[in-house]
Each structure stands twice: as structure tokens, then as C-alpha cells.
Design a protein around this motif. Structure first.
Motif, PDB file in Angstrom:
ATOM      1  N   VAL A  27     -25.578  18.895  69.671  1.00 17.32           N
ATOM      2  CA  VAL A  27     -24.195  18.434  69.583  1.00 17.32           C
ATOM      3  C   VAL A  27     -23.287  19.530  70.128  1.00 17.32           C
ATOM      4  O   VAL A  27     -23.424  20.689  69.755  1.00 17.32           O
ATOM      5  CB  VAL A  27     -23.802  18.101  68.124  1.00 17.32           C
ATOM      6  N   THR A  28     -22.367  19.144  71.005  1.00 14.04           N
ATOM      7  CA  THR A  28     -21.394  20.089  71.536  1.00 14.04           C
ATOM      8  C   THR A  28     -19.984  19.599  71.247  1.00 14.04           C
ATOM      9  O   THR A  28     -19.750  18.403  71.079  1.00 14.04           O
ATOM     10  CB  THR A  28     -21.535  20.277  73.066  1.00 14.04           C
ATOM     11  N   VAL A  29     -19.075  20.556  71.187  1.00 21.60           N
ATOM     12  CA  VAL A  29     -17.646  20.248  71.173  1.00 21.60           C
ATOM     13  C   VAL A  29     -17.057  20.975  72.367  1.00 21.60           C
ATOM     14  O   VAL A  29     -17.235  22.180  72.524  1.00 21.60           O
ATOM     15  CB  VAL A  29     -16.947  20.682  69.867  1.00 21.60           C
ATOM     16  N   ILE A  30     -16.386  20.226  73.232  1.00 23.80           N
ATOM     17  CA  ILE A  30     -15.749  20.799  74.408  1.00 23.80           C
ATOM     18  C   ILE A  30     -14.275  20.953  74.073  1.00 23.80           C
ATOM     19  O   ILE A  30     -13.658  20.047  73.492  1.00 23.80           O
ATOM     20  CB  ILE A  30     -15.950  19.909  75.655  1.00 23.80           C
ATOM     21  N   ARG A  74      -8.923  22.513  84.492  1.00 21.74           N
ATOM     22  CA  ARG A  74      -9.656  23.441  85.363  1.00 21.74           C
ATOM     23  C   ARG A  74     -10.620  24.301  84.555  1.00 21.74           C
ATOM     24  O   ARG A  74     -11.697  24.652  85.023  1.00 21.74           O
ATOM     25  CB  ARG A  74      -8.663  24.326  86.115  1.00 21.74           C
ATOM     26  N   HIS A  75     -10.229  24.655  83.330  1.00 16.56           N
ATOM     27  CA  HIS A  75     -11.050  25.506  82.479  1.00 16.56           C
ATOM     28  C   HIS A  75     -11.311  24.821  81.146  1.00 16.56           C
ATOM     29  O   HIS A  75     -10.429  24.177  80.598  1.00 16.56           O
ATOM     30  CB  HIS A  75     -10.358  26.854  82.230  1.00 16.56           C
ATOM     31  N   TYR A  76     -12.517  24.983  80.634  1.00 18.57           N
ATOM     32  CA  TYR A  76     -12.880  24.436  79.336  1.00 18.57           C
ATOM     33  C   TYR A  76     -14.023  25.258  78.755  1.00 18.57           C
ATOM     34  O   TYR A  76     -14.654  26.055  79.465  1.00 18.57           O
ATOM     35  CB  TYR A  76     -13.258  22.952  79.425  1.00 18.57           C
ATOM     36  N   ALA A  77     -14.264  25.072  77.469  1.00 19.30           N
ATOM     37  CA  ALA A  77     -15.372  25.745  76.799  1.00 19.30           C
ATOM     38  C   ALA A  77     -16.267  24.700  76.153  1.00 19.30           C
ATOM     39  O   ALA A  77     -15.780  23.753  75.534  1.00 19.30           O
ATOM     40  CB  ALA A  77     -14.850  26.718  75.738  1.00 19.30           C
ATOM     41  N   ILE A  78     -17.556  24.876  76.316  1.00 23.17           N
ATOM     42  CA  ILE A  78     -18.551  24.006  75.693  1.00 23.17           C
ATOM     43  C   ILE A  78     -19.173  24.801  74.546  1.00 23.17           C
ATOM     44  O   ILE A  78     -19.726  25.877  74.767  1.00 23.17           O
ATOM     45  CB  ILE A  78     -19.635  23.576  76.695  1.00 23.17           C
ATOM     46  N   HIS A  79     -19.048  24.270  73.335  1.00 23.76           N
ATOM     47  CA  HIS A  79     -19.579  24.921  72.145  1.00 23.76           C
ATOM     48  C   HIS A  79     -20.811  24.161  71.669  1.00 23.76           C
ATOM     49  O   HIS A  79     -20.724  22.959  71.398  1.00 23.76           O
ATOM     50  CB  HIS A  79     -18.546  24.901  71.013  1.00 23.76           C
ATOM     51  N   VAL A  80     -21.937  24.847  71.550  1.00 19.94           N
ATOM     52  CA  VAL A  80     -23.133  24.265  70.958  1.00 19.94           C
ATOM     53  C   VAL A  80     -22.992  24.463  69.455  1.00 19.94           C
ATOM     54  O   VAL A  80     -22.927  25.596  68.971  1.00 19.94           O
ATOM     55  CB  VAL A  80     -24.414  24.946  71.494  1.00 19.94           C
ATOM     56  N   GLY A 107      -9.296  31.834  73.983  1.00 17.55           N
ATOM     57  CA  GLY A 107     -10.380  32.498  74.700  1.00 17.55           C
ATOM     58  C   GLY A 107     -10.028  32.729  76.160  1.00 17.55           C
ATOM     59  O   GLY A 107      -8.852  32.786  76.536  1.00 17.55           O
ATOM     60  N   LEU A 108     -11.054  32.821  76.982  1.00 22.57           N
ATOM     61  CA  LEU A 108     -10.908  33.038  78.412  1.00 22.57           C
ATOM     62  C   LEU A 108     -10.005  31.959  79.019  1.00 22.57           C
ATOM     63  O   LEU A 108     -10.164  30.772  78.732  1.00 22.57           O
ATOM     64  CB  LEU A 108     -12.296  33.007  79.063  1.00 22.57           C
ATOM     65  N   ASN A 109      -9.043  32.370  79.816  1.00 26.29           N
ATOM     66  CA  ASN A 109      -8.096  31.465  80.473  1.00 26.29           C
ATOM     67  C   ASN A 109      -7.286  30.631  79.476  1.00 26.29           C
ATOM     68  O   ASN A 109      -6.822  29.536  79.809  1.00 26.29           O
ATOM     69  CB  ASN A 109      -8.810  30.553  81.475  1.00 26.29           C
ATOM     70  N   GLY A 110      -7.116  31.132  78.254  1.00 30.96           N
ATOM     71  CA  GLY A 110      -6.321  30.445  77.249  1.00 30.96           C
ATOM     72  C   GLY A 110      -6.985  29.250  76.605  1.00 30.96           C
ATOM     73  O   GLY A 110      -6.350  28.525  75.836  1.00 30.96           O
ATOM     74  N   VAL A 111      -8.257  29.024  76.876  1.00 30.03           N
ATOM     75  CA  VAL A 111      -8.977  27.880  76.313  1.00 30.03           C
ATOM     76  C   VAL A 111      -9.264  28.148  74.833  1.00 30.03           C
ATOM     77  O   VAL A 111      -9.727  29.234  74.479  1.00 30.03           O
ATOM     78  CB  VAL A 111     -10.294  27.638  77.083  1.00 30.03           C
ATOM     79  N   PRO A 112      -9.003  27.177  73.957  1.00 27.58           N
ATOM     80  CA  PRO A 112      -9.314  27.376  72.545  1.00 27.58           C
ATOM     81  C   PRO A 112     -10.826  27.503  72.341  1.00 27.58           C
ATOM     82  O   PRO A 112     -11.595  26.720  72.912  1.00 27.58           O
ATOM     83  CB  PRO A 112      -8.774  26.121  71.862  1.00 27.58           C
ATOM     84  N   THR A 113     -11.243  28.505  71.560  1.00 26.18           N
ATOM     85  CA  THR A 113     -12.661  28.685  71.275  1.00 26.18           C
ATOM     86  C   THR A 113     -12.891  28.568  69.777  1.00 26.18           C
ATOM     87  O   THR A 113     -12.131  29.104  68.971  1.00 26.18           O
ATOM     88  CB  THR A 113     -13.184  30.040  71.795  1.00 26.18           C
ATOM     89  N   LEU A 114     -13.926  27.845  69.403  1.00 23.70           N
ATOM     90  CA  LEU A 114     -14.265  27.601  68.010  1.00 23.70           C
ATOM     91  C   LEU A 114     -15.131  28.739  67.488  1.00 23.70           C
ATOM     92  O   LEU A 114     -16.134  29.090  68.108  1.00 23.70           O
ATOM     93  CB  LEU A 114     -15.009  26.274  67.867  1.00 23.70           C
ATOM     94  N   ALA A 119     -23.623  28.691  70.376  1.00 22.57           N
ATOM     95  CA  ALA A 119     -23.454  29.208  71.741  1.00 22.57           C
ATOM     96  C   ALA A 119     -22.160  28.653  72.299  1.00 22.57           C
ATOM     97  O   ALA A 119     -21.663  27.615  71.846  1.00 22.57           O
ATOM     98  CB  ALA A 119     -24.624  28.806  72.637  1.00 22.57           C
ATOM     99  N   ARG A 120     -21.590  29.377  73.256  1.00 22.33           N
ATOM    100  CA  ARG A 120     -20.380  28.905  73.938  1.00 22.33           C
ATOM    101  C   ARG A 120     -20.495  29.225  75.408  1.00 22.33           C
ATOM    102  O   ARG A 120     -20.939  30.298  75.799  1.00 22.33           O
ATOM    103  CB  ARG A 120     -19.129  29.564  73.355  1.00 22.33           C
ATOM    104  N   PHE A 121     -20.080  28.265  76.232  1.00 24.71           N
ATOM    105  CA  PHE A 121     -20.066  28.427  77.680  1.00 24.71           C
ATOM    106  C   PHE A 121     -18.630  28.242  78.156  1.00 24.71           C
ATOM    107  O   PHE A 121     -18.079  27.150  78.053  1.00 24.71           O
ATOM    108  CB  PHE A 121     -20.999  27.407  78.344  1.00 24.71           C
ATOM    109  N   ASP A 122     -18.018  29.324  78.629  1.00 29.48           N
ATOM    110  CA  ASP A 122     -16.662  29.277  79.169  1.00 29.48           C
ATOM    111  C   ASP A 122     -16.779  28.883  80.634  1.00 29.48           C
ATOM    112  O   ASP A 122     -17.407  29.602  81.415  1.00 29.48           O
ATOM    113  CB  ASP A 122     -15.981  30.637  79.024  1.00 29.48           C
ATOM    114  N   CYS A 123     -16.192  27.749  80.994  1.00 30.27           N
ATOM    115  CA  CYS A 123     -16.447  27.140  82.301  1.00 30.27           C
ATOM    116  C   CYS A 123     -15.187  26.942  83.141  1.00 30.27           C
ATOM    117  O   CYS A 123     -14.089  26.778  82.606  1.00 30.27           O
ATOM    118  CB  CYS A 123     -17.095  25.770  82.115  1.00 30.27           C
TER     119      CYS A 123
END
Length: 166
Positions: A27-30, A74-80, A107-114, A119-123
Motif C-alpha cells: 500500500v502506498t500513499v502519494i 511535477r513533483h510528488y512523493a510515494i510512501h510505502v 520535503g524535497l521541492n515542498g512536497v508533503p512527506t509522511l 520507504a519514500r520515493f521523492d519523484c
């Protein structure tokens, strides 16, 4: 229960969903930044694409209320999600703009990070591919983070975790 064979189509949509549900997924939350603030969406359609360059993908339903936010970002984070993050995953499956009580930080580029994800992938978006009733989003991983723990699983409409094998 007996075995069922069918041809996928409008008259067998429920049976097709049930068959797909036999495959357990993580399960991921983007998350992304929207015009209204932080936004999130739960997805189990996450996969690695390439190691070099580092690419991952996920699929966004065309009829999602959050389609414009995630299709155009343009930027998002995928959280496992970790095994204990069931409530967060369920929350973002229902409401993507309510971050009240959720432990997060920019987080990176102002994307909210949980906080607390396994795991997290800043994309950064690399490609968008229309595919049926979904949009496949391919992102280049700019930064990855991981920690020890067990992942949250989803199978046959239920959340769960791993059982340790002896």
C-alpha cells in the motif's frame, strides 16, 4: 467457492475486480502540493520500472476527485506504508486534503512527506501514459528513504500485514 471463468467486460466488472483482488499488494500513499495545500491519495498500483535511471510508476484513476492535482503535478512523493499505518492509508483513500492529525513535514521541492513510512520515493514526473480508465504516471526518483519494518498489505479488499515464517 467454485472456480469461475469469464471474459472481462462491462457485465463482469465485479468478477474482474474480485479476480484482481486475489493479488496481494503493498500500500502506498502519494503526496503532492496542490493549489489548496497538501494532497494525498492511496494507491496499490505502484511498481519499479528501471534502476538506471531510477524510475517508478503508479496509476491514477481518471474519475478520481484528485485527478487534476496528481495528473498535473511535477513533483510528488510515494510512501510505502508500514504495517501500523492502516488508518493513514484508509484516510487518504477517502479524503486527500485532510492532513489534520497526520504527522508530516515539507520535503524535497515542498512536497508533503509522511513521517513513519517504510520507504519514500521523492519523484519528478517523467511521463504520463493514458491507459483505459487510468493515467500511468512514471517518475524519476530523485531521492529514496527507507527504514526497517513490515509493510502494509492489501488483498481482497482488506488491509493486513505479513506473518513471520519460522
Amino acid at each position: 467457492m467454485t472456480e469461475t471463468t469469464f471474459t472481462p467486460g462491462p457485465d463482469s466488472a465485479r468478477a474482474f475486480r474480485d479476480a484482481l483482488g486475489c493479488y496481494g499488494t503493498g500500500v502506498t500513499v502519494i503526496t503532492a502540493q496542490s493549489a489548496r495545500g497538501p494532497a494525498g491519495i492511496t494507491a496499490n498500483s505502484f511498481a519499479s520500472v528501471s534502476l538506471e535511471p531510477a524510475l517508478v510508476l503508479w496509476s491514477l484513476a481518471n474519475d478520481s476527485a484528485r485527478f487534476r492535482t496528481f495528473a498535473n503535478t511535477r513533483h510528488y512523493a510515494i510512501h510505502v506504508m508500514a504495517e501500523g499505518q492502516h488508518a493513514i492509508a484508509k484516510r487518504f483513500a477517502q479524503d486527500g486534503l485532510n492532513f489534520d492529525g497526520v504527522d508530516w513535514e515539507p520535503g524535497l521541492n515542498g512536497v508533503p512527506t509522511l513521517v513513519g513510512a517504510l520507504a519514500r520515493f521523492d519523484c519528478e514526473i517523467q511521463a504520463r501514459h493514458p491507459a483505459g480508465d487510468h493515467l500511468i504516471l512514471v517518475g524519476q526518483v530523485l531521492r529514496a528513504t527507507q527504514r526497517p519494518g513490515k509493510g502494509l498489505m492489501f488483498k481482497r479488499g482488506q488491509y493486513g500485514g505479513f506473518t513471520d515464517l519460522l
